[in-house]
Design an enzyme around this catalytic site. Structure first.
Site, short mmCIF file in Angstrom:
data_model
loop_
_atom_site.label_atom_id
_atom_site.label_comp_id
_atom_site.label_asym_id
_atom_site.label_seq_id
_atom_site.Cartn_x
_atom_site.Cartn_y
_atom_site.Cartn_z
N ASP A 86 0.92 -1.04 0.07
CA ASP A 86 0.10 0.10 0.00
C ASP A 86 1.01 1.39 0.04
O ASP A 86 2.02 1.30 0.49
CB ASP A 86 -0.80 -0.09 1.21
CG ASP A 86 -1.86 -1.05 1.15
OD1 ASP A 86 -2.30 -1.68 0.23
OD2 ASP A 86 -2.32 -1.42 2.38
N LYS A 87 0.16 2.38 -0.50
CA LYS A 87 0.92 3.68 -0.50
C LYS A 87 1.23 3.86 1.02
O LYS A 87 2.48 4.59 1.21
CB LYS A 87 0.04 4.74 -1.15
CG LYS A 87 0.48 6.34 -0.72
CD LYS A 87 -0.76 7.11 -1.28
CE LYS A 87 -0.08 8.60 -1.21
NZ LYS A 87 -1.02 9.61 -1.57
#
Length: 304
Positions: A139-140
């Site tokens: 994930d970012k």
């Protein structure tokens, strides 16, 4: 490329605008692209507008001119510093920082890991031309280890390892609350949250089967520090599993309520270890990193 879609309005989508219902049903479509790219829209076989208010049981049909996928030539190389943990002729292992998107997509065409990789001017696999070198994602908001394929042979090999769960991926997280179980195997299905297209959730019907093994490292009444084996790789899996149990991760702005005490904290989730047997060198490759400094500061609250 024009694509055709059809669905029936369920109880989660009724009373919503049609454009909202469509983007919640199909998370890869945005309202702005829908407005610009929709070619035909009917409700119960009659032409309708995107502002229509959905009713339970409505039959929705639309044709959508999907934007073409990015090609490698469309992605600009960028000079971005990367923390390179390991590199040989087949692999590149990166410690991805918090806040960096892995590959370009709608809303994120620069500043991504792929932009940075192209800026290194090195060989990268092109099995997926829109995501050169990318075999898996984190994930970012998650920091930590990600492995990059430098050629197509290593790319296909890594794909097989991930498919067969032969790559060990370990995470550490700081969560709110006293985690009661010393260790636990979490098993359930994860699917898109019908009320919020940005979220995933545990579902009873449908979704994808998921497994996460959690072990407590340390804990107090306020916080727990966890070691996590990611046994399957679903979107937001660790965040969903821990939040569903009542232990949201510190800094999680999607699956946790706001906390004044930790309002400026990044997501306290790090991919700290990654290991697999490498067929090309005929040896086990095992990579590990320390927690980010922001996590170490919060960890002092548990130890003290």
């Amino acid at each position: 490329m024009k694509k055709k879609y059809a669905f029936f309005v369920n109880e989660f989508l009724q009373n919503k605008r049609l454009d909202v219902a469509i983007t919640e049903k199909f998370s890869f479509i945005t309202r702005s692209s829908l407005k610009n790219s929709i070619e035909l829209l009917t409700v119960n076989k009659k032409n309708q507008k995107l502002s229509y208010k959905c009713k339970l049981g409505d039959e929705i049909y639309f044709e959508y001119d999907e934007p073409p996928a990015l090609e490698k030539e469309d992605i600009k190389p960028e000079k971005i510093d990367l923390d390179i943990i390991f590199q040989d002729q087949n692999y590149l292992v990166i410690n991805k920082p918090y806040g960096m998107v892995v590959h370009p997509a709608k809303g994120n065409f620069s500043g991504t890991l792929v932009n940075a990789l192209l800026g290194l001017n090195i060989d990268l696999s092109d099995v997926d031309k829109s995501r050169p070198g990318i075999v898996h994602r984190i994930d970012k908001e998650t920091s930590g280890l990600i492995i990059i394929a430098k050629n197509n042979k290593s790319h296909v090999y890594l794909q097989e390892l991930f498919k067969n769960r032969e790559i060990s991926k370990k995470y550490r997280a700081i969560v709110k609350g006293y985690f009661k179980e010393p260790s636990i195997l979490i098993q359930n299905n994860i699917g898109r949250d019908p009320n919020n297209r940005l979220k995933m959730t545990v579902v009873e019907n449908g979704g994808k089967y998921s497994e996460t093994y959690v072990t407590v490292i340390s804990r107090n009444k306020e916080l727990s520090y966890l070691d996590i084996d990611l046994l399957t790789g679903r979107t937001h899996q660790i965040r969903v599993h821990l939040s569903d149990m009542g232990y949201p991760i510190i800094g999680d702005k999607i699956y946790s309520r706001k906390s004044l005490k930790y309002k400026d904290a990044p997501l306290c989730l790090v991919s700290y270890r990654l290991s697999f047997f490498d067929i090309f060198s005929n040896k086990l490759l095992d990579f590990a990193i320390d927690e980010p400094k922001e996590m170490k500061i919060i960890l002092n609250n548990i130890k003290n």
